[in-house]
Design a protein around this motif. Structure first.
Motif, short mmCIF file in Angstrom:
data_model
loop_
_atom_site.label_atom_id
_atom_site.label_comp_id
_atom_site.label_asym_id
_atom_site.label_seq_id
_atom_site.Cartn_x
_atom_site.Cartn_y
_atom_site.Cartn_z
N HIS A 1 13.89 -57.26 12.45
CA HIS A 1 14.64 -56.80 10.72
C HIS A 1 14.10 -55.35 10.26
N PRO A 2 14.72 -54.62 9.71
CA PRO A 2 14.16 -53.44 9.24
C PRO A 2 12.72 -53.92 8.54
N GLY A 3 11.83 -52.96 8.58
CA GLY A 3 10.46 -53.11 7.88
C GLY A 3 9.71 -54.34 8.63
N SER A 4 10.22 -54.76 9.53
CA SER A 4 9.12 -56.11 9.94
C SER A 4 7.87 -55.52 10.66
N GLY A 5 8.01 -53.96 10.90
CA GLY A 5 6.71 -53.64 11.62
C GLY A 5 6.62 -53.12 12.77
N LYS A 6 7.74 -52.81 13.31
CA LYS A 6 7.74 -52.51 14.82
C LYS A 6 7.02 -51.10 15.15
N THR A 7 7.51 -50.15 14.23
CA THR A 7 6.81 -48.89 14.40
C THR A 7 5.31 -48.80 14.37
N SER A 8 4.81 -49.64 13.32
CA SER A 8 3.55 -49.67 12.97
C SER A 8 2.70 -50.56 14.15
N PHE A 9 3.51 -51.63 14.66
CA PHE A 9 2.98 -52.24 15.86
C PHE A 9 3.04 -51.33 17.27
N THR B 1 0.17 -43.78 10.55
CA THR B 1 0.84 -44.66 9.67
C THR B 1 2.22 -44.19 9.07
N ILE B 2 3.24 -45.15 8.46
CA ILE B 2 4.39 -44.75 8.04
C ILE B 2 4.33 -44.06 6.78
N SER B 3 3.18 -44.34 6.00
CA SER B 3 2.88 -43.76 4.66
C SER B 3 2.76 -42.22 4.80
N ARG C 1 12.81 -40.40 5.78
CA ARG C 1 13.01 -41.90 5.05
C ARG C 1 12.34 -43.07 5.39
N GLY C 2 11.34 -42.80 5.95
CA GLY C 2 10.38 -43.85 6.16
C GLY C 2 10.67 -44.94 7.16
N ASN C 3 11.87 -44.87 7.76
CA ASN C 3 12.21 -45.90 8.89
C ASN C 3 12.74 -45.13 10.05
N SER C 4 13.03 -46.15 11.16
CA SER C 4 12.94 -45.57 12.43
C SER C 4 14.87 -45.43 12.66
N ILE C 5 15.32 -44.57 13.18
CA ILE C 5 16.87 -44.10 13.35
C ILE C 5 17.18 -44.13 14.82
N GLY D 1 15.38 -50.96 13.04
CA GLY D 1 15.90 -52.49 12.75
C GLY D 1 17.23 -52.31 11.84
N PHE D 2 17.74 -51.09 11.30
CA PHE D 2 18.94 -51.21 10.43
C PHE D 2 20.23 -51.31 11.49
N ASP D 3 21.14 -52.13 10.79
CA ASP D 3 22.13 -52.48 11.72
C ASP D 3 22.98 -51.36 12.06
N VAL E 1 4.46 -62.65 14.92
CA VAL E 1 4.53 -62.80 13.51
C VAL E 1 3.47 -61.80 12.90
N ASN E 2 4.07 -60.88 12.04
CA ASN E 2 3.42 -59.68 11.30
C ASN E 2 3.44 -59.91 9.98
N HIS E 3 2.82 -59.09 9.29
CA HIS E 3 2.67 -58.97 7.88
C HIS E 3 1.90 -60.08 7.46
N LEU E 4 1.04 -60.75 8.39
CA LEU E 4 0.15 -62.09 8.03
C LEU E 4 -1.00 -61.63 6.91
N ASP E 5 -1.27 -60.49 6.60
CA ASP E 5 -2.46 -59.94 5.83
C ASP E 5 -1.58 -59.93 4.09
N ASN E 6 -0.39 -60.26 4.16
CA ASN E 6 0.58 -60.08 2.73
C ASN E 6 -0.01 -61.39 1.96
N1 LIG Z 1 0.37 -55.07 4.82
C1 LIG Z 1 0.95 -54.73 6.01
N2 LIG Z 1 1.80 -53.87 6.23
C2 LIG Z 1 2.58 -53.51 7.27
C3 LIG Z 1 2.28 -54.34 8.42
N3 LIG Z 1 3.14 -53.94 9.27
C4 LIG Z 1 4.03 -52.94 9.03
N4 LIG Z 1 3.55 -52.73 7.59
C5 LIG Z 1 4.09 -51.85 6.66
O1 LIG Z 1 5.58 -52.17 6.65
C6 LIG Z 1 6.19 -50.84 6.33
C7 LIG Z 1 7.27 -51.20 7.64
O2 LIG Z 1 6.78 -50.76 8.63
P1 LIG Z 1 7.51 -50.26 9.89
O3 LIG Z 1 6.25 -50.12 10.91
O4 LIG Z 1 8.01 -48.93 9.58
O5 LIG Z 1 8.64 -51.11 10.27
P2 LIG Z 1 9.94 -51.30 11.26
O6 LIG Z 1 9.98 -52.64 11.77
O7 LIG Z 1 9.37 -50.20 12.28
O8 LIG Z 1 11.09 -50.71 10.35
P3 LIG Z 1 12.42 -49.99 10.94
O9 LIG Z 1 12.14 -48.96 11.82
O10 LIG Z 1 13.12 -49.40 9.49
O11 LIG Z 1 13.27 -51.09 11.57
C8 LIG Z 1 5.47 -49.68 6.38
O12 LIG Z 1 5.22 -49.35 5.22
C9 LIG Z 1 4.28 -50.55 7.09
O13 LIG Z 1 2.97 -49.80 6.70
C10 LIG Z 1 1.45 -55.43 8.35
O14 LIG Z 1 1.03 -56.11 9.23
N5 LIG Z 1 0.71 -55.57 7.19
#
Ligand SMILES: Nc1nc2c(ncn2[C@@H]2O[C@H](COP(=O)(O)OP(=O)(O)OP(=O)(O)O)[C@@H](O)[C@H]2O)c(=O)[nH]1
Ligand SMILES: [Mg+2]
Length: 161
Positions: free
Chosen positions: A16-24, A40-42, A57-61, A82-84, A132-137
């Motif tokens: 899904h968009p924003g699940s963290g693929k690019t960061s991973f 980092t994305i930011s 845009r801050g997302n993958s295309i 991630g975007f459809d 399973v990502n974003h576990l620090d949230n």
């Molecule tokens: N706190 C936190 N932020 C994360 C984590 N993984 C990703 N992020 C943040 O979540 C946002 C989306 O991360 P991306 O890596 O762009 O996610 P993506 O799945 O590649 O998104 P798309 O390319 O749009 O599909 C960014 O701001 C990242 O910094 C995580 O494990 N913890």
């Protein structure tokens, strides 16, 4: 350097968009010492989202192919959007991948993007590991995410750490 076929891994990152693929992907490259700096994305500094429009845009295309060396193997890592709207990138990447990593956001579990992309995973019969990502949230819920994955994808989903 040349690699035997048995030492090649083609891994596609899905989710899904924003699940963290690019960061991973960035973290994988850093861990494997393919890069000395973890972008980092930011900061618009990831290896995968290198085009201007992705940085804006801050997302993958586009799907991006990267690689890292791990022990005796070369791991090709394909980060997908991630975007459809860009699902064509997912389909072409699945065609060449041996294995998929499906990212799940621990705050939201199985999402609509997970479901949509899963249809293609099934079509290509690609062996998949959920990550399973974003576990620090602060609202992260590992147990609920695992339950949702098992409910939706069956009891073949088993937790591994
Ligand atoms: N706190 C936190 N932020 C994360 C984590 N993984 C990703 N992020 C943040 O979540 C946002 C989306 O991360 P991306 O890596 O762009 O996610 P993506 O799945 O590649 O998104 P798309 O390319 O749009 O599909 C960014 O701001 C990242 O910094 C995580 O494990 N913890
Ligand atoms: Mg991305």
């Amino acid at each position: 350097m040349t690699y035997q076929t048995k030492n090649l891994r083609n891994v596609v990152l899905l989710g899904h968009p924003g699940s963290g693929k690019t960061s991973f992907a960035e973290a994988m490259l850093f861990e494997a010492k393919a890069t000395t700096r973890r972008g980092t994305i930011s900061d618009k500094s990831t290896i995968s989202d290198f085009t201007n429009i992705e940085k804006e845009r801050g997302n993958s295309i586009f799907s991006t192919l990267m690689h890292a060396k791990w022990k005796d193997s070369k791991i090709n890592i394909i980060d997908t959007p991630g975007f459809d709207d860009f699902v064509g990138e997912v389909v072409s990447s699945l065609k060449v991948a041996d294995t998929a990593l499906m990212m799940l956001n621990a705050r939201s579990g199985v999402e609509v993007g997970t479901e949509l992309i899963w249809e293609y995973v099934e079509r290509f019969n690609t062996p998949t590991t959920f990550v399973v990502n974003h576990l620090d949230n602060e609202k992260a819920d590992f147990e609920s995410t695992l339950e949702q994955a098992q409910e939706r994808f069956g009891n073949r989903v088993i937790p591994v750490q």
